[in-house]
Write a protein that holds these residues in place. Sequence first.
Motif, PDB file in Angstrom:
ATOM      1  N   LYS A  91       0.801  -1.216   0.000  1.00  0.00           N
ATOM      2  CA  LYS A  91       0.000   0.000   0.000  1.00  0.00           C
ATOM      3  C   LYS A  91       0.837   1.270   0.000  1.00  0.00           C
ATOM      4  CE  LYS A  91      -4.086  -1.998   2.211  1.00  0.00           C
ATOM      5  NZ  LYS A  91      -5.038  -1.919   3.355  1.00  0.00           N
ATOM      6  N   THR A  92       2.152   1.135   0.128  1.00  0.00           N
ATOM      7  CA  THR A  92       3.040   2.295   0.132  1.00  0.00           C
ATOM      8  C   THR A  92       4.115   2.138  -0.931  1.00  0.00           C
ATOM      9  OG1 THR A  92       4.599   1.366   1.736  1.00  0.00           O
ATOM     10  CG2 THR A  92       2.672   2.536   2.622  1.00  0.00           C
ATOM     11  N   VAL A  93       4.708   3.265  -1.312  1.00  0.00           N
ATOM     12  CA  VAL A  93       5.802   3.230  -2.285  1.00  0.00           C
ATOM     13  C   VAL A  93       6.971   2.421  -1.744  1.00  0.00           C
ATOM     14  CG1 VAL A  93       7.492   4.640  -3.521  1.00  0.00           C
ATOM     15  CG2 VAL A  93       5.115   5.406  -3.339  1.00  0.00           C
ATOM     16  N   ALA A  94       7.249   2.557  -0.443  1.00  0.00           N
ATOM     17  CA  ALA A  94       8.361   1.827   0.160  1.00  0.00           C
ATOM     18  C   ALA A  94       8.137   0.324   0.102  1.00  0.00           C
ATOM     19  CB  ALA A  94       8.549   2.273   1.618  1.00  0.00           C
ATOM     20  N   ALA A  95       6.909  -0.113   0.348  1.00  0.00           N
ATOM     21  CA  ALA A  95       6.614  -1.541   0.310  1.00  0.00           C
ATOM     22  C   ALA A  95       6.783  -2.083  -1.102  1.00  0.00           C
ATOM     23  CB  ALA A  95       5.192  -1.795   0.814  1.00  0.00           C
ATOM     24  N   VAL A  96       6.377  -1.314  -2.095  1.00  0.00           N
ATOM     25  CA  VAL A  96       6.558  -1.742  -3.488  1.00  0.00           C
ATOM     26  C   VAL A  96       8.044  -1.803  -3.823  1.00  0.00           C
ATOM     27  CG1 VAL A  96       6.136  -1.141  -5.906  1.00  0.00           C
ATOM     28  CG2 VAL A  96       4.317  -0.836  -4.200  1.00  0.00           C
ATOM     29  N   ALA A  97       8.814  -0.822  -3.362  1.00  0.00           N
ATOM     30  CA  ALA A  97      10.250  -0.797  -3.639  1.00  0.00           C
ATOM     31  C   ALA A  97      10.952  -2.020  -3.082  1.00  0.00           C
ATOM     32  CB  ALA A  97      10.874   0.484  -3.059  1.00  0.00           C
ATOM     33  N   ASN A  98      10.471  -2.541  -1.975  1.00  0.00           N
ATOM     34  CA  ASN A  98      11.090  -3.728  -1.375  1.00  0.00           C
ATOM     35  C   ASN A  98      10.996  -4.959  -2.273  1.00  0.00           C
ATOM     36  OD1 ASN A  98      11.934  -2.451   0.949  1.00  0.00           O
ATOM     37  ND2 ASN A  98      10.060  -2.925   2.091  1.00  0.00           N
ATOM     38  N   LEU A  99      10.075  -4.936  -3.220  1.00  0.00           N
ATOM     39  CA  LEU A  99       9.996  -6.039  -4.164  1.00  0.00           C
ATOM     40  C   LEU A  99      11.267  -6.140  -5.012  1.00  0.00           C
ATOM     41  CD1 LEU A  99       6.327  -5.511  -5.420  1.00  0.00           C
ATOM     42  CD2 LEU A  99       7.141  -7.486  -4.121  1.00  0.00           C
ATOM     43  N   LEU A 100      11.940  -5.019  -5.195  1.00  0.00           N
ATOM     44  CA  LEU A 100      13.094  -4.950  -6.097  1.00  0.00           C
ATOM     45  C   LEU A 100      14.425  -5.048  -5.370  1.00  0.00           C
ATOM     46  CD1 LEU A 100      11.856  -2.028  -8.371  1.00  0.00           C
ATOM     47  CD2 LEU A 100      11.527  -4.489  -8.681  1.00  0.00           C
ATOM     48  N   GLY A 101      14.401  -5.215  -4.051  1.00  0.00           N
ATOM     49  CA  GLY A 101      15.634  -5.279  -3.279  1.00  0.00           C
ATOM     50  C   GLY A 101      15.868  -3.986  -2.538  1.00  0.00           C
ATOM     51  N   ASP A 102      16.986  -3.904  -1.844  1.00  0.00           N
ATOM     52  CA  ASP A 102      17.298  -2.692  -1.104  1.00  0.00           C
ATOM     53  C   ASP A 102      18.766  -2.300  -1.312  1.00  0.00           C
ATOM     54  OD1 ASP A 102      19.022  -4.057   0.861  1.00  0.00           O
ATOM     55  OD2 ASP A 102      17.156  -4.871   1.683  1.00  0.00           O
ATOM     56  N   SER A 103      19.101  -1.113  -0.866  1.00  0.00           N
ATOM     57  CA  SER A 103      20.444  -0.572  -1.084  1.00  0.00           C
ATOM     58  C   SER A 103      21.518  -1.299  -0.287  1.00  0.00           C
ATOM     59  CB  SER A 103      20.465   0.920  -0.706  1.00  0.00           C
ATOM     60  OG  SER A 103      20.060   1.096   0.646  1.00  0.00           O
ATOM     61  N   HIS A 104      21.108  -2.133   0.651  1.00  0.00           N
ATOM     62  CA  HIS A 104      22.067  -2.898   1.457  1.00  0.00           C
ATOM     63  C   HIS A 104      22.363  -4.268   0.856  1.00  0.00           C
ATOM     64  CE1 HIS A 104      21.634   0.178   4.508  1.00  0.00           C
ATOM     65  NE2 HIS A 104      20.316  -0.002   4.525  1.00  0.00           N
ATOM     66  N   GLY A 105      21.860  -4.513  -0.318  1.00  0.00           N
ATOM     67  CA  GLY A 105      22.146  -5.773  -0.997  1.00  0.00           C
ATOM     68  C   GLY A 105      21.105  -6.852  -0.824  1.00  0.00           C
ATOM     69  N   GLY A 106      20.021  -6.553  -0.130  1.00  0.00           N
ATOM     70  CA  GLY A 106      18.935  -7.529   0.004  1.00  0.00           C
ATOM     71  C   GLY A 106      18.316  -7.826  -1.348  1.00  0.00           C
ATOM     72  N   PRO A 107      17.986  -9.078  -1.648  1.00  0.00           N
ATOM     73  CA  PRO A 107      17.545  -9.448  -2.988  1.00  0.00           C
ATOM     74  C   PRO A 107      16.146  -8.961  -3.344  1.00  0.00           C
ATOM     75  CG  PRO A 107      17.382 -11.333  -1.525  1.00  0.00           C
ATOM     76  CD  PRO A 107      18.072 -10.241  -0.744  1.00  0.00           C
ATOM     77  N   GLY A 108      15.266  -8.766  -2.363  1.00  0.00           N
ATOM     78  CA  GLY A 108      13.901  -8.373  -2.679  1.00  0.00           C
ATOM     79  C   GLY A 108      13.034  -9.585  -2.995  1.00  0.00           C
ATOM     80  N   ARG A 109      11.731  -9.392  -2.907  1.00  0.00           N
ATOM     81  CA  ARG A 109      10.805 -10.516  -3.051  1.00  0.00           C
ATOM     82  C   ARG A 109      10.692 -11.014  -4.487  1.00  0.00           C
ATOM     83  NH1 ARG A 109       5.557  -9.231   0.482  1.00  0.00           N
ATOM     84  NH2 ARG A 109       5.100 -11.384  -0.098  1.00  0.00           N
ATOM     85  N   PHE A 110      10.871 -10.116  -5.467  1.00  0.00           N
ATOM     86  CA  PHE A 110      10.834 -10.571  -6.850  1.00  0.00           C
ATOM     87  C   PHE A 110      11.989 -11.524  -7.157  1.00  0.00           C
ATOM     88  CE2 PHE A 110       8.193  -6.962  -8.954  1.00  0.00           C
ATOM     89  CZ  PHE A 110       7.029  -7.594  -8.540  1.00  0.00           C
ATOM     90  N   ALA A 111      13.173 -11.199  -6.679  1.00  0.00           N
ATOM     91  CA  ALA A 111      14.327 -12.065  -6.910  1.00  0.00           C
ATOM     92  C   ALA A 111      14.110 -13.432  -6.258  1.00  0.00           C
ATOM     93  CB  ALA A 111      15.599 -11.416  -6.381  1.00  0.00           C
ATOM     94  N   LYS A 112      13.555 -13.442  -5.042  1.00  0.00           N
ATOM     95  CA  LYS A 112      13.271 -14.705  -4.366  1.00  0.00           C
ATOM     96  C   LYS A 112      12.215 -15.503  -5.119  1.00  0.00           C
ATOM     97  CE  LYS A 112      14.402 -12.879   0.231  1.00  0.00           C
ATOM     98  NZ  LYS A 112      13.845 -12.515   1.573  1.00  0.00           N
ATOM     99  N   ALA A 113      11.187 -14.808  -5.592  1.00  0.00           N
ATOM    100  CA  ALA A 113      10.136 -15.492  -6.344  1.00  0.00           C
ATOM    101  C   ALA A 113      10.683 -16.103  -7.624  1.00  0.00           C
ATOM    102  CB  ALA A 113       9.008 -14.512  -6.667  1.00  0.00           C
ATOM    103  N   HIS A 114      11.543 -15.365  -8.302  1.00  0.00           N
ATOM    104  CA  HIS A 114      12.096 -15.857  -9.565  1.00  0.00           C
ATOM    105  C   HIS A 114      13.011 -17.047  -9.341  1.00  0.00           C
ATOM    106  CE1 HIS A 114      14.368 -15.708 -13.405  1.00  0.00           C
ATOM    107  NE2 HIS A 114      13.218 -15.267 -13.878  1.00  0.00           N
ATOM    108  N   ALA A 115      13.721 -17.054  -8.217  1.00  0.00           N
ATOM    109  CA  ALA A 115      14.573 -18.205  -7.901  1.00  0.00           C
ATOM    110  C   ALA A 115      13.733 -19.455  -7.667  1.00  0.00           C
ATOM    111  CB  ALA A 115      15.420 -17.899  -6.668  1.00  0.00           C
ATOM    112  N   GLU A 116      12.556 -19.293  -7.105  1.00  0.00           N
ATOM    113  CA  GLU A 116      11.681 -20.426  -6.816  1.00  0.00           C
ATOM    114  C   GLU A 116      10.836 -20.822  -8.022  1.00  0.00           C
ATOM    115  OE1 GLU A 116       9.401 -19.104  -3.505  1.00  0.00           O
ATOM    116  OE2 GLU A 116      11.121 -18.956  -2.161  1.00  0.00           O
TER     117      GLU A 116
END
Length: 304
Positions: A94-119
């Motif tokens: 519901k927020t821009v920040a929550a959507v951005a987390n789908l793509l990863g973060d500046s600290h190197g976290g993969p994000g939910r899209f990357a995890k989904a694609h791996a699975e």
Amino acid sequence: MTKAKQSQRGPDIQRLAQLSQTLIRRIRGQDDVLERLVEEVVRRELRVIPPTGCRGAFIFAGPTGVGKTETAKLLARELFGESAFIQFDCSEFKTVAAVANLLGDSHGGPGRFAKAHAEVPAGVWLFDELEKADAALVDLFLQMTYEGRITLVDGTSLDLSRIYLVVTSNLGSAEIIGLEHTAMSTIEGHVLKRIKEHLRPELLGRFKHPFVFRPLSREVQEEITETHLRDLMAWQREHGRQVTYDSTIVRFLVQNGFSPELGARPLLDKIHELVGNAVANDLLKGGNGSGRLGIDGRHLRLVP
């Protein structure tokens, strides 16, 4: 997000030829929309049209509990094998920040899209109730559907050319409750009007014509109930119990298991509750858990 592992089995001609029958057998009361969906899928799976973007992008619209999510799950299983399915709840974005987390973060976290694609690198990604998400998610869909990829925060891209993107929407559902015997063109008109008011034209162009699922008629509700009852009675037989029922039990369960707001979603739990209690109470009283189901007020009981 529902986690899953990707099966390597792909579709074949026989499976595609039977896909319409398979879906219609499992998803009751939606024959027209399922047949149109299968035509779209078969064209893509047999590559008789040029591939563009992701493998396919569909909007499933209509009330809750009429088969939208189950259709997406079955499509994934039939085309790609068990567990080739990922589900995202759009109310989490519901927020821009929550959507951005789908793509990863500046600290190197993969994000939910990357995890989904791996699975699930090939399968169905379902986004449930798109209208609950921030508009930033809609912007991502423009890239995902047109280019068939998504760029992450770290600059890498995920290939979505083997992914069907399905979004569900309840927009317009309130207007079509009670219209289960109305012409499909009228039902679609109500729903499409609301969708066009809410979603940007360029996004609708990517998803083509939405697939509108109709409300479930009483007859279809009884068919679904019969299917669940047959499955449960077969399970009881495997455990040495013979439980029978008649049409009055089916109607009783329809009355108690369906709701205008949730459709068939609560039905299976209600069947397990009422029938399970009847069998359990018989066992507790020294019976063998077999007999004919009868109605006892708001409950069921076993009659020898």
